[in-house]
Design a protein around this motif. Structure first.
Motif, PDB file in Angstrom:
ATOM      1  N   LEU A  73     -53.217   4.896  23.727  1.00  0.00           N
ATOM      2  CA  LEU A  73     -52.165   5.912  23.823  1.00  0.00           C
ATOM      3  C   LEU A  73     -50.921   5.318  23.159  1.00  0.00           C
ATOM      4  O   LEU A  73     -50.241   4.498  23.762  1.00  0.00           O
ATOM      5  N   ILE A  74     -50.664   5.725  21.906  1.00  0.00           N
ATOM      6  CA  ILE A  74     -49.604   5.014  21.162  1.00  0.00           C
ATOM      7  C   ILE A  74     -48.490   5.920  20.601  1.00  0.00           C
ATOM      8  O   ILE A  74     -47.962   5.645  19.521  1.00  0.00           O
ATOM      9  N   PRO A  75     -48.075   6.978  21.350  1.00  0.00           N
ATOM     10  CA  PRO A  75     -46.998   7.819  20.816  1.00  0.00           C
ATOM     11  C   PRO A  75     -45.698   7.036  20.635  1.00  0.00           C
ATOM     12  O   PRO A  75     -44.851   7.414  19.826  1.00  0.00           O
ATOM     13  N   GLN A  76     -45.523   5.963  21.396  1.00  0.00           N
ATOM     14  CA  GLN A  76     -44.316   5.155  21.282  1.00  0.00           C
ATOM     15  C   GLN A  76     -44.678   3.724  20.884  1.00  0.00           C
ATOM     16  O   GLN A  76     -44.013   2.765  21.268  1.00  0.00           O
ATOM     17  N   GLY A  77     -45.709   3.609  20.081  1.00  0.00           N
ATOM     18  CA  GLY A  77     -46.166   2.301  19.614  1.00  0.00           C
ATOM     19  C   GLY A  77     -47.152   1.676  20.587  1.00  0.00           C
ATOM     20  O   GLY A  77     -47.390   2.203  21.683  1.00  0.00           O
ATOM     21  N   GLY A  78     -47.746   0.553  20.181  1.00  0.00           N
ATOM     22  CA  GLY A  78     -48.750  -0.108  21.010  1.00  0.00           C
ATOM     23  C   GLY A  78     -48.423  -1.578  21.215  1.00  0.00           C
ATOM     24  O   GLY A  78     -47.371  -2.060  20.811  1.00  0.00           O
ATOM     25  N   GLY A  79     -49.339  -2.289  21.885  1.00  0.00           N
ATOM     26  CA  GLY A  79     -49.173  -3.724  22.079  1.00  0.00           C
ATOM     27  C   GLY A  79     -48.203  -4.061  23.196  1.00  0.00           C
ATOM     28  O   GLY A  79     -47.948  -3.253  24.091  1.00  0.00           O
TER      29      GLY A  79
END
Ligand code: HEM
Length: 418
Positions: free
Chosen positions: A349-355
């Motif tokens: 779930l990466i709407p605001q980036g990942g990691g």
């Protein structure tokens, strides 16, 4: 994908990107039957990739860097020049710590309370109006809450202008022509205003308590013990205020989802905190906001036999990964229940980036966004009654970036519930 990478033939695809918008990368992944391909954008060879495994390598800070990635036109509108988004390594981690120190549960709770208070005032005001445009109203509510929370003075008379300017900086990111230039002018005005706020704080003309963003940005010392220049402190303070106002976009999508999928509204009215949370997660997954993210290859490496050359620009497909059928059953179904017992990873779930928040570039305000949206959703469903006039066009274009319901979502017959 092993060894060979499909290459898009023909001329530069920049115009196709503007024409196809959010679906540019996923369209080609479908065409090439591959989650990675090479194309030409803005005069250079670019690797585009999609999905969880792609996100995992994209967020390996040893493989990618942000230096030299963000085009000037994005820095002069959305980000601000030389801001945290463009930093790498130890300097980035130190700067990120500054941002993350503002995101304690206690501080997030304060922002929620402020938002709730401004909602109540606005709701009272809306009762006397024939109709309101929800997106515009929400930008102003969030602008007031953000400034108050951050320690930044804001007169009632300037709310509309300042909220509008924060909005225009965001609205410029996928634009060429007039919308881009509006964004630049909005940034110039905002930086001038916030530089003055930083100067006034430093000279003692205005005060802000420890823990506020104004205090933090104005007193921060970098890895060499040096304070930020007035300009840099202003840019980073704007990196707190602007995205809080941008939560208005997701809030408008919340209202749209309640309207388009009325069953989910019933569940929220009857439900608890978890129902609010699941709905908000599904809004962030389902609706488009950031299309993709960019980084440059730090030093050459191979991934599944595909060579990534030093300095090459790589784009990670955010919209496509949030709709990847390998990660989400029925990805184009709006279904908050998918987040019950969700074993969420850092790269799906990466709407605001990942990691990782601290070592990578994942959005510093993701938890703030979720919590503020829960407050907004609860207000809409439990404290407000309204009608959605069907004379408006609520359709969401996938080719305009950023996008919104065409009408910015009009409501009428508004009543606060007891
Ligand atoms: C970074 C999205 C709200 C502060 C980012 C990134 C994305 C993003 C995609 C880039 C991740 C990357 O470069 O890998 C969003 C969306 C929001 C939102 C869609 C919803 C409105 C917020 C809020 C704040 C915030 C509310 C602050 C209160 C930041 C900061 C960064 C960032 C400081 C830079 C992090 C870094 O470079 O290390 N955001 N964001 N954002 N966001 Fe957000």
């Amino acid at each position: 994908t092993t060894g060979k990478i499909p290459r898009e033939k023909g001329l530069d695809q920049t115009l196709a990107l503007l024409r196809e918008g959010y679906e540019f990368i996923s369209n080609r992944c479908g065409l090439f039957q591959s989650d990675i391909f090479e194309t030409r954008l803005m005069g250079e060879k670019v690797i585009c990739m999609s999905g969880e495994e792609a996100a995992r390598i994209f967020y390996n800070p040893r493989l990618f860097q942000r230096k030299g990635t963000a085009p000037k036109r994005v820095q002069k509108t959305l980000f601000g020049e030389s801001a945290i988004q463009t930093m790498d390594g130890a300097a980035h981690e130190h700067r990120k710590q500054l941002f993350m120190s503002l995101m304690t549960p206690e501080r997030i709770g304060m922002l929620k309370d402020l938002t709730q208070q401004y909602f109540a005032i606005a709701g009272y005001d809306w009762e006397g109006k024939k109709a309101v445009i929800l997106f515009d109203e929400m930008q102003q509510i969030l602008c007031k809450a953000a400034c108050k929370w951050a320690g930044v003075p804001l007169n009632e008379a300037e709310v509309e202008k300042r909220a509008g300017d924060f909005g225009k900086m965001v609205d410029a990111f996928g634009a060429v022509g007039p919308r881009h230039w509006q964004g630049r002018r909005a940034r110039k005005r905002t930086e001038k205003w916030i530089r003055k706020v930083i100067e006034y704080f430093r000279s003692g003309k205005i005060q802000a308590p420890e823990g506020t963003a104004l205090h933090a940005m104005a007193t921060y010392r970098d890895t060499e013990g040096k304070p930020l220049s007035v300009q840099m402190a202003a840019v980073e303070l704007i990196n707190i205020l602007r995205p809080i106002v941008a939560i208005a976009t997701y809030f408008t999508f919340c209202a749209l989802a309640l309207y388009e999928f009325p069953k989910t509204r019933e569940q929220i009215v009857a439900g608890n905190e978890e129902d609010l949370y699941m709905f908000v997660q599904e809004v962030r997954r389902y609706y488009p906001f950031g299309p993709f993210l960019g980084a440059r290859v730090h030093s050459g490496f191979q991934w599944n036999g595909v060579p990534f050359n030093k300095g090459q620009l790589v784009l990670l497909d955010v919209y496509g990964t949030n709709h990847d059928p390998r990660l989400w059953d029925d990805p184009f179904l709006f279904w908050p229940e998918r987040f019950r017992n969700w074993k969420g990873g850092l790269f799906d779930l990466i709407p605001q980036g990942g990691g990782d928040f601290h070592t990578g570039h994942r959005c510093a305000g993701e938890l703030v966004t979720i919590e503020v949206l829960k407050t907004g959703l609860s207000f809409l469903t439990k404290q407000l009654e309204y009608n959605v006039p069907d004379t408006q066009n609520v359709s969401v274009s996938l080719t305009r970036m950023p996008t919104l319901p065409e009408s910015r979502f009009i409501i009428d017959q508004i009543k606060l519930t007891p």
